[in-house]
Write an enzyme that holds these catalytic residues in place. Structure first.
Site, PDB file in Angstrom:
ATOM      1  N   SER A  45     -22.667  43.185  36.699  1.00 17.47           N
ATOM      2  CA  SER A  45     -21.914  43.953  35.682  1.00 17.47           C
ATOM      3  C   SER A  45     -21.601  45.278  36.175  1.00 17.47           C
ATOM      4  O   SER A  45     -22.099  45.727  37.416  1.00 17.47           O
ATOM      5  CB  SER A  45     -22.913  44.186  34.565  1.00 17.47           C
ATOM      6  OG  SER A  45     -22.687  45.281  33.813  1.00 17.47           O
ATOM      7  N   TYR A  84     -32.024  46.534  32.768  1.00 22.55           N
ATOM      8  CA  TYR A  84     -30.784  45.965  32.744  1.00 22.55           C
ATOM      9  C   TYR A  84     -29.954  46.381  33.865  1.00 22.55           C
ATOM     10  O   TYR A  84     -29.574  45.752  34.888  1.00 22.55           O
ATOM     11  CB  TYR A  84     -29.879  45.850  31.591  1.00 22.55           C
ATOM     12  CG  TYR A  84     -28.542  45.337  31.505  1.00 22.55           C
ATOM     13  CD1 TYR A  84     -28.706  43.691  31.214  1.00 22.55           C
ATOM     14  CD2 TYR A  84     -27.385  45.617  31.871  1.00 22.55           C
ATOM     15  CE1 TYR A  84     -27.318  43.222  31.294  1.00 22.55           C
ATOM     16  CE2 TYR A  84     -26.254  45.060  31.808  1.00 22.55           C
ATOM     17  CZ  TYR A  84     -26.388  43.563  31.526  1.00 22.55           C
ATOM     18  OH  TYR A  84     -25.187  42.756  31.610  1.00 22.55           O
TER      19      TYR A  84
END
Length: 269
Positions: free
Chosen positions: A136, A149
């Site tokens: 990401s 995350y």
């Protein structure tokens, strides 16, 4: 690098979102696709619709991962693995349940370690194969309100980079794909203020394209590529101000109602 027509490709987290879109795009290119997901009912429905194969897969369990790959190989070799499965917690680190944080790390990073470790030796022996590790832009730019995350996605970037250095000359490629915020269940209920946003098909196209070019790192969209340099080069105080402008003053804020179905399904809080 990998001729997708007839190639055996495995996609984790394939029932929905980016995984589903990737499986569809691969199947359109003639690949023999097997998706794995912990939600076998949803994966089977997706497989029936796309004309591919679905298997139950708990990416945090090595035995389950081995069985998934064996079933997908069906006596042949795996040509390409897409480590896509992931979950996302939102909210302040101190307010999150510790068990949920460890589960996020296990799925987002631990499963990439497992999947890559299981397929890589066979690919090296053959002198051919391609692995896509879906990270990401949170693997380049830290974001308040999603600390674990970010840690997991930074880990995927670093893991992939180190492995690439180890396998130079083997004929095997590892591509890290780093998308911006993508409109899937993972971002449901999240306020996407000034962030660039994508559709799952945008990310799927980048994953499929990597089989042909094998580049090391791919950001989606491509113009975000310099953001990692910005993260490292700009003073943290200035970056914090910019992140508050983009994300708001409350780290990890989201609409509980809009996110409830996702949280219930993934069993995270």
């Amino acid at each position: 690098m990998i001729d997708l027509d007839g190639a055996r490709v495995c996609v984790t987290g394939g029932a929905r979102g980016i995984g589903r879109a990737t499986a569809a795009a691969l199947a359109q290119r003639g690949a023999i696709v097997t998706i794995g997901d912990i939600d076998l009912d949803a994966a089977s429905a997706t497989a029936d619709e796309l004309g591919i194969r679905a298997e139950a897969l708990d990416v945090t369990d090595e035995k389950s991962f081995r069985e998934f790959l064996l079933a997908a190989a069906d006596g042949h070799d795996i040509d390409m693995l897409v480590n896509n499965a992931g979950i996302q917690l939102m909210g302040r680190f101190v307010d999150s349940e510790l068990q949920a944080l460890h589960r996020e790390l296990a799925i987002n990073l631990g499963a990439v370690v497992t999947g890559t470790h299981l397929v890589l030796p066979h690919m090296i022996v053959r002198g051919r194969g391609h692995i896509v590790n879906v990270s990401s832009m949170a693997g380049k730019v830290s974001t308040p309100g999603m600390a674990t995350y970010c840690a997991s996605k930074f880990g995927v970037v670093a893991l992939s980079r180190a492995i690439r250095a180890e396998i130079v000359g083997t004929g095997v490629s590892v591509t890290t794909v780093m998308p911006a915020a993508t409109r899937t269940d993972l971002t449901s209920g999240v306020t996407l203020r000034l962030q660039p946003t994508l559709e799952a098909d945008d990310v799927a196209a980048a994953i499929v394209a990597s089989a042909g070019h094998g580049r090391s790192e791919v950001t989606v969209p491509r113009w975000l590529a310099p953001m990692g340099v910005v993260e490292q080069g700009v003073p943290e105080r200035l970056l914090l101000q910019a992140k508050r402008l983009v994300g708001g003053k409350e780290p990890g804020a989201f609409d509980p109602g809009g996110r409830r179905a996702y949280l219930d399904r993934t069993q995270i809080r």
